[in-house]
Design a protein around this motif. Structure first.
Motif, short mmCIF file in Angstrom:
data_model
loop_
_atom_site.label_atom_id
_atom_site.label_comp_id
_atom_site.label_asym_id
_atom_site.label_seq_id
_atom_site.Cartn_x
_atom_site.Cartn_y
_atom_site.Cartn_z
N CYS A 109 0.82 -1.21 0.00
CA CYS A 109 0.00 0.00 0.00
C CYS A 109 0.86 1.26 0.00
CB CYS A 109 -0.91 0.01 1.22
SG CYS A 109 -2.25 -1.21 1.18
N LEU A 110 1.98 1.20 0.70
CA LEU A 110 2.88 2.35 0.80
C LEU A 110 3.90 2.39 -0.33
CD1 LEU A 110 3.54 2.18 4.66
CD2 LEU A 110 2.10 3.84 3.45
N ALA A 111 3.86 1.38 -1.20
CA ALA A 111 4.80 1.30 -2.33
C ALA A 111 6.25 1.31 -1.85
CB ALA A 111 4.55 2.42 -3.32
N ILE A 112 6.51 0.53 -0.78
CA ILE A 112 7.87 0.44 -0.23
C ILE A 112 8.43 -0.94 -0.54
CG2 ILE A 112 9.27 0.51 1.86
CD1 ILE A 112 7.18 2.33 3.11
N PRO A 113 9.36 -1.05 -1.48
CA PRO A 113 9.95 -2.35 -1.79
C PRO A 113 10.97 -2.75 -0.73
CG PRO A 113 10.97 -0.66 -3.13
CD PRO A 113 9.87 0.02 -2.36
N CYS A 114 10.99 -4.02 -0.39
CA CYS A 114 11.96 -4.53 0.58
C CYS A 114 12.19 -6.00 0.26
CB CYS A 114 11.45 -4.35 2.01
SG CYS A 114 12.64 -4.89 3.27
N ASP A 115 13.14 -6.26 -0.61
CA ASP A 115 13.36 -7.62 -1.08
C ASP A 115 13.72 -8.57 0.05
OD1 ASP A 115 12.85 -6.60 -3.53
OD2 ASP A 115 14.82 -6.97 -4.40
N ALA A 116 14.46 -8.08 1.03
CA ALA A 116 14.87 -8.95 2.14
C ALA A 116 13.64 -9.43 2.91
CB ALA A 116 15.82 -8.21 3.07
N PHE A 117 12.72 -8.51 3.19
CA PHE A 117 11.51 -8.90 3.92
C PHE A 117 10.65 -9.83 3.07
CE2 PHE A 117 6.94 -8.28 4.33
CZ PHE A 117 6.75 -8.76 5.63
N PHE A 118 10.39 -9.43 1.82
CA PHE A 118 9.50 -10.22 0.97
C PHE A 118 10.07 -11.60 0.69
CE2 PHE A 118 7.29 -6.25 0.26
CZ PHE A 118 5.98 -6.65 0.13
N GLY A 119 11.38 -11.69 0.55
CA GLY A 119 11.99 -12.99 0.32
C GLY A 119 11.78 -13.93 1.50
N GLY A 120 12.04 -13.43 2.70
CA GLY A 120 11.86 -14.25 3.89
C GLY A 120 10.40 -14.59 4.14
N ALA A 121 9.54 -13.60 3.97
CA ALA A 121 8.11 -13.82 4.18
C ALA A 121 7.56 -14.82 3.17
CB ALA A 121 7.36 -12.50 4.08
N ALA A 122 7.97 -14.69 1.92
CA ALA A 122 7.49 -15.60 0.88
C ALA A 122 7.94 -17.04 1.15
CB ALA A 122 7.99 -15.15 -0.49
N ASP A 123 9.15 -17.21 1.64
CA ASP A 123 9.65 -18.55 1.97
C ASP A 123 8.78 -19.18 3.06
OD1 ASP A 123 11.74 -18.59 0.16
OD2 ASP A 123 13.20 -17.80 1.59
N ARG A 124 8.47 -18.39 4.09
CA ARG A 124 7.68 -18.92 5.21
C ARG A 124 6.24 -19.20 4.81
NH1 ARG A 124 8.62 -15.47 10.55
NH2 ARG A 124 7.11 -17.04 11.27
N LEU A 125 5.66 -18.30 4.01
CA LEU A 125 4.28 -18.50 3.57
C LEU A 125 4.18 -19.70 2.63
CD1 LEU A 125 3.18 -14.80 2.95
CD2 LEU A 125 2.39 -16.31 4.79
N ALA A 126 5.18 -19.87 1.78
CA ALA A 126 5.17 -21.02 0.87
C ALA A 126 5.23 -22.32 1.64
CB ALA A 126 6.34 -20.92 -0.10
N ALA A 127 6.04 -22.33 2.70
CA ALA A 127 6.20 -23.55 3.50
C ALA A 127 4.92 -23.89 4.28
CB ALA A 127 7.37 -23.40 4.46
N GLY A 128 4.17 -22.87 4.65
CA GLY A 128 2.96 -23.12 5.44
C GLY A 128 1.70 -22.69 4.74
#
Length: 228
Positions: free
Chosen positions: A11-30
Motif C-alpha cells: 500500500c505504501l509502495a515500499i519495496p523490501c526484497d529482504a523482507f518479501f523474500g523471507g516472508a514468501a519462503d515462510r508462507l510457501a512452506a505453510g
C-alpha cells in the motif's frame, strides 16, 4: 502478520526484497495453514511491487488448483473458501508478475461462472484484465461473465463500474476477440447516460472506443473496402 506487513508495504509502495523474500519462503512452506485473505493480500503486494518469488507463487497455485488427490471437486471446495476479492487479487497479481499457471487459472475459470453474480466492478476488472495480460482464454467463463454483465435492465450491471474498470473489461473482451454485442450495446448505453461521460478521462474513452472497434469483426466488401 507477515501477510499483513507485506500488504502494508504494498500500500505504501515500499519495496523490501529482504523482507518479501523471507516472508514468501515462510508462507510457501505453510501455505496450507494460511487464510485465503492473507494469501491474496500478500500476492497483491508482490504484484504492486513487482516482486516475483516463484516458490511462493507455485506453492499458492498448487494449493488452490492441485488439491489432495488432484481432485477437481476438492479444488472447487478450496476455491469456495476464497472471496471474489481474494480471487481477483490473485489473478491480477499473476498478470502483473507474468505468472501463468494454467492449472490455477483453469480451476478458477471452472469455478467462477457459478459466482459471477458475487463479483463487483473491481473484481471483474481485475480478473479479466489479469487473464488478458497472461493470454489465458476460457470461452465458457467469458460467456458467463458477459451474460452477467447484461443481466437485468439495460446497462444496469455496468452502472457501478468505475471508468477504469469498464475500460479494462472492454479491453479484455477485445483482446480475446470476443464479440458479444449485448455487452457492447450495454457499454454504449451506459456511456450515453446523462452526465456519465464527464467521469471518464480521455484515455479511458479512447481505450473503450478502440476496444469496441477491435471487438467487432470486419466484413470485406467486394470492392476491396471494409465495413463493420
Amino acid at each position: 502478520e507477515l501477510a499483513l506487513a507485506g500488504h502494508a508495504l504494498g500500500c505504501l509502495a515500499i519495496p523490501c526484497d529482504a523482507f518479501f523474500g523471507g516472508a514468501a519462503d515462510r508462507l510457501a512452506a505453510g501455505v496450507g495453514q494460511c487464510k485465503p485473505q492473507d494469501l491474496s493480500n500478500f500476492m497483491w503486494a508482490c504484484g504492486q511491487l513487482a516482486y516475483r518469488h516463484d516458490g511462493f507463487l507455485s506453492a499458492l497455485a498448487d494449493h488452490v488448483a492441485e488439491a489432495p488427490s488432484f481432485s477437481s471437486s476438492a479444488s472447487a471446495t478450496r476455491l469456495a473458501e476464497f472471496t471474489p476479492q481474494d480471487l481477483s487479487l490473485i489473478v491480477h497479481a499473476c498478470g502483473r508478475l507474468g505468472f501463468l499457471h494454467e492449472a490455477l487459472l483453469g480451476a478458477l475459470a471452472r469455478h467462477a461462472p457459478s459466482r459471477v453474480h458475487e463479483f463487483n466492478h473491481q473484481n471483474v476488472s481485475n480478473i479479466v484484465h489479469g487473464l488478458a495480460v497472461l493470454g489465458f482464454k476460457d470461452p465458457p467463463f467469458l460467456e458467463a461473465l458477459a451474460s452477467e454483465l447484461t443481466r437485468g435492465p439495460p446497462f444496469a450491471r455496468l452502472a457501478s463500474f468505475s471508468p477504469q474498470a469498464l475500460s479494462n473489461t472492454v479491453y479484455a473482451f477485445a483482446w480475446f476477440r470476443i464479440c458479444h454485442r449485448p455487452v457492447l450495446h450495454s457499454v454504449v448505453m451506459h456511456l450515453r447516460a446523462p452526465g456519465r461521460l464527464r467521469a471518464f478521462k480521455a484515455r479511458d474513452l479512447a481505450s473503450i472506443a478502440s476496444s469496441c472497434v477491435a471487438s467487432v469483426p470486419t466484413v470485406r466488401c467486394s470492392r476491396g473496402g471494409s465495413r463493420m
